[in-house]
Design a protein around this motif. Structure first.
Motif, PDB file in Angstrom:
ATOM      1  N   LEU A  60     110.076  46.375  15.615  1.00 48.32           N
ATOM      2  CA  LEU A  60     109.775  47.424  16.599  1.00 48.32           C
ATOM      3  C   LEU A  60     111.027  47.944  17.297  1.00 48.32           C
ATOM      4  CD1 LEU A  60     106.495  46.350  18.459  1.00 48.32           C
ATOM      5  CD2 LEU A  60     106.803  48.226  16.850  1.00 48.32           C
ATOM      6  N   LEU A  61     111.948  47.055  17.636  1.00 46.16           N
ATOM      7  CA  LEU A  61     113.123  47.455  18.416  1.00 46.16           C
ATOM      8  C   LEU A  61     114.279  47.935  17.549  1.00 46.16           C
ATOM      9  CD1 LEU A  61     113.155  44.594  21.090  1.00 46.16           C
ATOM     10  CD2 LEU A  61     112.260  46.919  21.327  1.00 46.16           C
ATOM     11  N   VAL A  62     114.098  47.893  16.242  1.00 41.17           N
ATOM     12  CA  VAL A  62     115.174  48.254  15.315  1.00 41.17           C
ATOM     13  C   VAL A  62     115.007  49.711  14.881  1.00 41.17           C
ATOM     14  CG1 VAL A  62     116.288  47.697  13.110  1.00 41.17           C
ATOM     15  CG2 VAL A  62     115.301  45.870  14.517  1.00 41.17           C
ATOM     16  N   PRO A  63     116.080  50.526  14.938  1.00 40.21           N
ATOM     17  CA  PRO A  63     115.988  51.926  14.503  1.00 40.21           C
ATOM     18  C   PRO A  63     115.527  52.038  13.052  1.00 40.21           C
ATOM     19  CG  PRO A  63     118.045  51.550  15.689  1.00 40.21           C
ATOM     20  CD  PRO A  63     117.426  50.205  15.483  1.00 40.21           C
ATOM     21  N   GLU A  64     114.841  53.135  12.742  1.00 47.32           N
ATOM     22  CA  GLU A  64     114.332  53.338  11.387  1.00 47.32           C
ATOM     23  C   GLU A  64     115.456  53.328  10.354  1.00 47.32           C
ATOM     24  OE1 GLU A  64     111.420  56.482  10.837  1.00 47.32           O
ATOM     25  OE2 GLU A  64     110.930  56.414  12.978  1.00 47.32           O
ATOM     26  N   ALA A  65     116.611  53.865  10.722  1.00 41.55           N
ATOM     27  CA  ALA A  65     117.729  53.916   9.778  1.00 41.55           C
ATOM     28  C   ALA A  65     118.220  52.531   9.382  1.00 41.55           C
ATOM     29  CB  ALA A  65     118.894  54.700  10.397  1.00 41.55           C
ATOM     30  N   GLN A  66     117.879  51.525  10.201  1.00 37.25           N
ATOM     31  CA  GLN A  66     118.307  50.156   9.908  1.00 37.25           C
ATOM     32  C   GLN A  66     117.149  49.287   9.441  1.00 37.25           C
ATOM     33  OE1 GLN A  66     120.213  50.305  13.926  1.00 37.25           O
ATOM     34  NE2 GLN A  66     121.819  49.087  12.972  1.00 37.25           N
ATOM     35  N   GLY A  68     113.879  49.325  10.622  1.00 36.39           N
ATOM     36  CA  GLY A  68     112.859  48.973  11.598  1.00 36.39           C
ATOM     37  C   GLY A  68     111.864  50.081  11.860  1.00 36.39           C
ATOM     38  N   GLN A  69     111.121  49.950  12.948  1.00 39.78           N
ATOM     39  CA  GLN A  69     110.075  50.910  13.293  1.00 39.78           C
ATOM     40  C   GLN A  69     110.552  51.992  14.254  1.00 39.78           C
ATOM     41  OE1 GLN A  69     107.114  50.648  11.706  1.00 39.78           O
ATOM     42  NE2 GLN A  69     108.068  48.932  10.640  1.00 39.78           N
ATOM     43  N   GLY A  70     111.716  51.764  14.881  1.00 42.11           N
ATOM     44  CA  GLY A  70     112.240  52.768  15.798  1.00 42.11           C
ATOM     45  C   GLY A  70     111.408  52.960  17.046  1.00 42.11           C
ATOM     46  N   ALA A  71     110.710  51.902  17.475  1.00 43.40           N
ATOM     47  CA  ALA A  71     109.897  51.982  18.695  1.00 43.40           C
ATOM     48  C   ALA A  71     110.748  51.550  19.894  1.00 43.40           C
ATOM     49  CB  ALA A  71     108.654  51.107  18.552  1.00 43.40           C
ATOM     50  N   THR A  72     110.116  51.263  21.003  1.00 40.41           N
ATOM     51  CA  THR A  72     110.854  50.906  22.219  1.00 40.41           C
ATOM     52  C   THR A  72     110.332  49.591  22.775  1.00 40.41           C
ATOM     53  OG1 THR A  72     109.370  51.901  23.868  1.00 40.41           O
ATOM     54  CG2 THR A  72     110.957  53.374  22.755  1.00 40.41           C
ATOM     55  N   HIS A  73     110.937  49.186  23.886  1.00 46.62           N
ATOM     56  CA  HIS A  73     110.522  47.956  24.552  1.00 46.62           C
ATOM     57  C   HIS A  73     109.105  48.072  25.116  1.00 46.62           C
ATOM     58  CE1 HIS A  73     114.920  47.932  24.490  1.00 46.62           C
ATOM     59  NE2 HIS A  73     114.831  46.620  24.490  1.00 46.62           N
ATOM     60  N   ARG A  74     108.621  49.262  25.324  1.00 43.94           N
ATOM     61  CA  ARG A  74     107.244  49.418  25.797  1.00 43.94           C
ATOM     62  C   ARG A  74     106.262  48.905  24.757  1.00 43.94           C
ATOM     63  NH1 ARG A  74     106.014  53.803  30.004  1.00 43.94           N
ATOM     64  NH2 ARG A  74     103.976  53.686  29.013  1.00 43.94           N
ATOM     65  N   GLY A 113     118.445  44.120   9.367  1.00 42.94           N
ATOM     66  CA  GLY A 113     117.387  44.581   8.468  1.00 42.94           C
ATOM     67  C   GLY A 113     116.496  43.450   7.999  1.00 42.94           C
ATOM     68  N   ARG A 114     117.087  42.282   7.764  1.00 44.39           N
ATOM     69  CA  ARG A 114     116.290  41.131   7.329  1.00 44.39           C
ATOM     70  C   ARG A 114     115.361  40.659   8.428  1.00 44.39           C
ATOM     71  NH1 ARG A 114     121.067  37.464   5.611  1.00 44.39           N
ATOM     72  NH2 ARG A 114     119.541  35.812   6.037  1.00 44.39           N
ATOM     73  N   LEU A 115     115.854  40.664   9.674  1.00 40.70           N
ATOM     74  CA  LEU A 115     114.985  40.283  10.784  1.00 40.70           C
ATOM     75  C   LEU A 115     113.891  41.324  11.013  1.00 40.70           C
ATOM     76  CD1 LEU A 115     117.021  38.010  11.401  1.00 40.70           C
ATOM     77  CD2 LEU A 115     116.858  38.627  13.814  1.00 40.70           C
ATOM     78  N   ALA A 116     114.242  42.599  10.849  1.00 42.40           N
ATOM     79  CA  ALA A 116     113.263  43.673  11.058  1.00 42.40           C
ATOM     80  C   ALA A 116     112.111  43.588  10.067  1.00 42.40           C
ATOM     81  CB  ALA A 116     113.949  45.033  10.946  1.00 42.40           C
ATOM     82  N   SER A 117     112.390  43.106   8.862  1.00 44.13           N
ATOM     83  CA  SER A 117     111.330  42.981   7.854  1.00 44.13           C
ATOM     84  C   SER A 117     110.406  41.814   8.156  1.00 44.13           C
ATOM     85  CB  SER A 117     111.949  42.775   6.470  1.00 44.13           C
ATOM     86  OG  SER A 117     112.508  41.467   6.359  1.00 44.13           O
ATOM     87  N   GLY A 118     110.877  40.858   8.954  1.00 47.28           N
ATOM     88  CA  GLY A 118     110.082  39.676   9.259  1.00 47.28           C
ATOM     89  C   GLY A 118     110.220  38.572   8.237  1.00 47.28           C
ATOM     90  N   ARG A 119     110.898  38.863   7.137  1.00 49.27           N
ATOM     91  CA  ARG A 119     111.037  37.836   6.092  1.00 49.27           C
ATOM     92  C   ARG A 119     112.087  36.800   6.472  1.00 49.27           C
ATOM     93  NH1 ARG A 119     110.447  42.740   3.358  1.00 49.27           N
ATOM     94  NH2 ARG A 119     108.467  42.889   2.247  1.00 49.27           N
ATOM     95  N   THR A 120     112.977  37.160   7.387  1.00 45.50           N
ATOM     96  CA  THR A 120     113.941  36.216   7.941  1.00 45.50           C
ATOM     97  C   THR A 120     113.656  36.061   9.433  1.00 45.50           C
ATOM     98  OG1 THR A 120     115.685  36.737   6.334  1.00 45.50           O
ATOM     99  CG2 THR A 120     116.389  35.801   8.434  1.00 45.50           C
TER     100      THR A 120
END
Length: 360
Positions: A60-66, A68-74, A113-120
């Motif tokens: 959620l907190l990771v930009p789409e270019a990297q 992630g979902q490009g969302a915010t802390h909300r 990117g690995r953390l954003a995928s949830g696999r790591t």
């Protein structure tokens, strides 16, 4: 000129809340959580996979270019509020918030990117009790290897990679299988702590430790308030439901005036906590008055969450004292959270300095 933040949830945030709550209702029942605390595998990695891989919440907190979902802390706060309501034994706060924020400050896109995928799963090797800006405990770096011991590391047992601060000022990524992770006895069995021992573990420098850790712990403290809100709300809701059903002298216990006063006071505290927690999440998302609003949220959140869980335990009477009833999970989470990322007193002291309102 700053505008007044909207602390009500948007339609998208309400939809996210509903989706997460439905998933937790189906896959995170209280009996299952209690059973996990009695086993040698307290983390629910199947649930983590559903949240991270199935719903994409780890990024959620990771930009789409990297990646992630490009969302915010909300949005992250919405997820944490629901996870708090379920006392879900998943490493969301530690990996998707704390470790992720540290990497966002460091700029290591591959690991991010690995953390954003949830696999790591990642964990920041800083004691859970550490407040933002507090002195860091580090390990010794020598020729690309790390030596030392760090204690009180939350969710280290579930981590695939640890982010370790070293005495040379660097933050190092270390594979979990290169260190020794020894479980520690912790009050909150749903968020286990461990000692991490590094004996010549190879590490890859990913950034500056002080900057990365400060950013990570500030986000952790601010969003922890959302989890504490979830704990408090669920404790209050379940207690009200129980007192409507429980009868003495052929009338519902909830009708007794003394108990109604206690519940009314608790409701007011929870409402105020909701405002403080959402203000902190909004500040983290916008960057406005962040330090002040995070300190306000944490100064207020811990006492309310603990009070709500204590009232739930007492007002559930005899059944609340049993291991089979989940109220003890909420009390333990609330008590453990009350010292996580700085105590309420530490945050009040920070707040006093920020607004120049020192004690007499």
């Amino acid at each position: 000129m700053s505008t007044q933040p909207d602390l009500l949830h948007s339609e998208e945030e309400e939809a996210l809340r509903a989706a997460v709550r439905d998933l937790l209702t189906d896959h995170c029942d209280a009996a299952g959580v209690i059973a996990r605390t009695e086993s040698d595998a307290p983390h629910d990695l199947a649930l983590w996979k559903l949240l991270a891989d199935g719903m994409g919440l780890a990024g959620l907190l990771v930009p789409e270019a990297q990646g992630g979902q490009g969302a915010t802390h909300r949005e992250a706060a919405v997820v944490l509020e629901e996870l708090g309501r379920a006392v879900a034994p998943v490493p969301y706060l530690t990996s998707a918030v704390v470790a992720t924020e540290a990497l966002l400050a460091s700029g290591d896109e591959e690991l991010l990117g690995r953390l954003a995928s949830g696999r790591t799963i990642g964990a920041l090797a800083v004691g859970l009790h550490t407040a933002p800006g507090a002195p860091l405990r580090t390990v010794r770096a020598a020729d690309g290897t790390l030596h030392g011991e760090l204690t009180g590391i939350a969710d280290a047992a579930a981590a695939d990679v640890l982010l370790v601060p070293a005495d040379d000022g660097g933050l190092y990524a270390v594979a979990a299988d290169a260190v020794t992770v020894t479980p520690q006895t912790s009050l909150d069995l749903t968020r286990p702590l461990a000692t991490v021992t590094l004996d010549g573990a190879p590490g890859r420098r990913v950034g500056d430790a002080e900057q990365a850790v400060r950013r990570a712990l500030r986000a952790a403290a601010g969003l922890l308030a959302a989890e504490q809100l979830g704990v408090a709300e669920k404790s209050l809701t379940d207690t009200v439901r129980y007192l409507k059903e429980r009868k003495q002298f052929n009338r519902p216990v909830g009708g007794f005036q003394a108990l109604k006063h206690r519940l009314a006071q608790l409701w007011l505290e929870v409402v105020n906590l909701r405002a403080a927690a959402r203000a902190a999440a909004d500040a983290l998302a916008t960057g406005e008055d962040t330090d002040v609003l995070v300190a306000v949220a944490q100064a207020y959140a811990a006492p309310v969450a603990v009070h709500a869980a204590e009232e739930a335990l007492q007002l559930h009477a005899g059944i609340g004292m049993t291991w089979e009833h989940p109220v003890h999970l909420y009390l333990k989470r609330a008590k453990a959270d009350s010292i996580a990322y700085g105590t309420a007193g530490a945050h009040r002291t920070t707040l006093a300095g920020l607004v120049d309102l020192q004690a007499p």
